[in-house]
Write an enzyme that holds these catalytic residues in place. Structure first.
Site, PDB file in Angstrom:
ATOM      1  N   ARG A   1      18.675  35.142  55.990  1.00  0.00           N
ATOM      2  CA  ARG A   1      18.045  36.046  56.406  1.00  0.00           C
ATOM      3  C   ARG A   1      18.262  38.214  55.583  1.00  0.00           C
ATOM      4  O   ARG A   1      19.389  38.066  55.183  1.00  0.00           O
ATOM      5  CB  ARG A   1      18.344  36.832  57.600  1.00  0.00           C
TER       6      ARG A   1
ATOM      7  N   ASP B   1      19.321  42.375  56.550  1.00  0.00           N
ATOM      8  CA  ASP B   1      18.498  43.047  58.218  1.00  0.00           C
ATOM      9  C   ASP B   1      17.975  43.775  57.745  1.00  0.00           C
ATOM     10  O   ASP B   1      17.401  44.231  57.073  1.00  0.00           O
ATOM     11  CB  ASP B   1      20.465  43.692  58.965  1.00  0.00           C
TER      12      ASP B   1
ATOM     13  N   ARG C   1      27.899  43.950  52.881  1.00  0.00           N
ATOM     14  CA  ARG C   1      28.290  46.115  53.424  1.00  0.00           C
ATOM     15  C   ARG C   1      29.809  46.674  53.447  1.00  0.00           C
ATOM     16  O   ARG C   1      30.256  47.278  53.715  1.00  0.00           O
ATOM     17  CB  ARG C   1      27.240  45.712  54.661  1.00  0.00           C
TER      18      ARG C   1
END
Lengths: 244, 244
Positions: A50, A52, A197
């Site tokens: 995935r 975000d 991140r």
């Protein structure tokens, strides 16, 4: 027939990759197009993982199965006609019946882009995080070197991470400076939720002097999300390449 | 006090530069912000010229007059807080009381960006025109050379142009190829309505073989908009730099 596709998307207008009811997602957009082509029969796609909301992809990979007799190389043209112009299938090829876009991943490269211009530039507002401060690139590179190799990255993953084994191997973290921007290139065999991140956010806090490069060692040892730096914003992150 | 500002904007979400009732425009956005700062007193800004809907600017210039005792260098910070993130004042300086952002222009440089990738790339959809064809760059450069210098550019301006004197001097037209993109750099002492977009459109039609480089000479002589090539789309065009 199993088809392997490489897809690029601008994450700005998507509510992330994964299908969510009532939201525009990359997966939903492509599955809708495929289902149209298959005369309404639902077709599931399976991606390498995935991304975000707001996160971009240069080379996300997914696979799907079809019984249509369409040459594999035609799929980009067929799908790109039906999906938004902020997502594009770059290439497609026939894969073996056992190929799996998620389970077969060997390594992935992510990039995180930081713009250090004094003024937030209009053309970069969705594509790089604006960080108008002087940073010590050498200190950031020293800290990055401590993160390379095999480590338990619990401190560098979201507290919401449910995976039990948080040991991952980072092949490299390179920091390139180019025309007022910093590009963090992070390649590894697997990534935990928010890992790139948090690495980017922590390295920026090394760059601005809040942390010393060696502090990163203590962060790894702590195995506690609270020990590392901030999570950098989604819109600076790109899933760059997936290798099988 | 007269203030000269350099401003960059992503034209995608603007209905052009010039104020239009009921539409979001660059001029309207900045004048609203300035009027707020001046406690509701309307402040007019004067730019080097207009840009159409979808056209971008890296270095548009405008001036305005103020009686506020604000150091000139503070204006970018003040205005950028109040305007959208798709427009940014890059710099500001005090100018002489006789400086005029439009009348004092010596030269301008525009750039037109063309992406020749087979697939339309998501990240370029608002920032380069997609032209997935093989082009003959040398033929385009030959044609461009015929346009350099002083000519009557009637054939290369919108039929709606009301200006009587259509003689302009083009200092250079350079065509650079870089990472799957062509960049047309056009610098001159003045530009007619749609002139750069018609030049870009015509050069692309030289590149694809519809016209020969020498045909451009006949187009100039015709002094008729119908004689030149197509008007290339707005979103590939950038007002790059204004020189005084």
């Amino acid at each position: 027939m199993r088809i392997k596709c490489t897809v690029s998307y601008d994450g700005s207008q998507f509510y992330g990759y994964q299908v969510q009811p009532g939201q525009r997602t990359v997966q939903g957009e492509i599955e809708q197009a495929l289902s149209d082509v298959h005369k309404g029969k639902f077709v599931r796609i399976t991606a390498s993982g995935r991304t975000d909301a707001g996160v971009h992809a240069m080379g996300q990979v997914f696979h799907f199965d079809t019984d249509l007799q369409v040459p594999a190389a035609k799929w980009p043209v067929i799908l790109n006609q039906k999906i938004g112009d902020d997502v594009a299938v770059l290439s497609a090829e026939e894969a073996s019946e056992t190929f799996h876009a998620r389970f077969d991943v060997k390594t992935k490269e992510y990039r995180y882009i930081v713009n250090t211009s004094p003024v937030a530039l209009p053309f970069r507002r969705h594509y790089a995080v604006h960080y108008p401060y002087t940073v010590d690139i050498e200190a950031m590179r020293q800290a990055a070197a401590y993160l390379e190799g095999e480590h338990d990255f619990t401190s560098f993953s979201s507290a919401k991470t449910e995976v039990v084994d948080r040991v991952r191997n980072i092949e490299f973290i390179k920091i390139e400076a180019f025309e007022g921007e910093l590009i963090f290139r992070v390649k590894g065999n697997g990534f935990l939720y928010n890992m790139v991140r948090i690495i980017a956010g922590t390295l920026l806090e090394v760059g601005n002097g809040k942390y010393q490069p060696e502090d990163v060692l203590k962060m790894l040892e702590a195995k506690d999300r609270g020990a590392a730096g901030k999570t950098a914003p989604a819109h600076g992150l790109y899933l760059w390449e997936v290798n099988y």
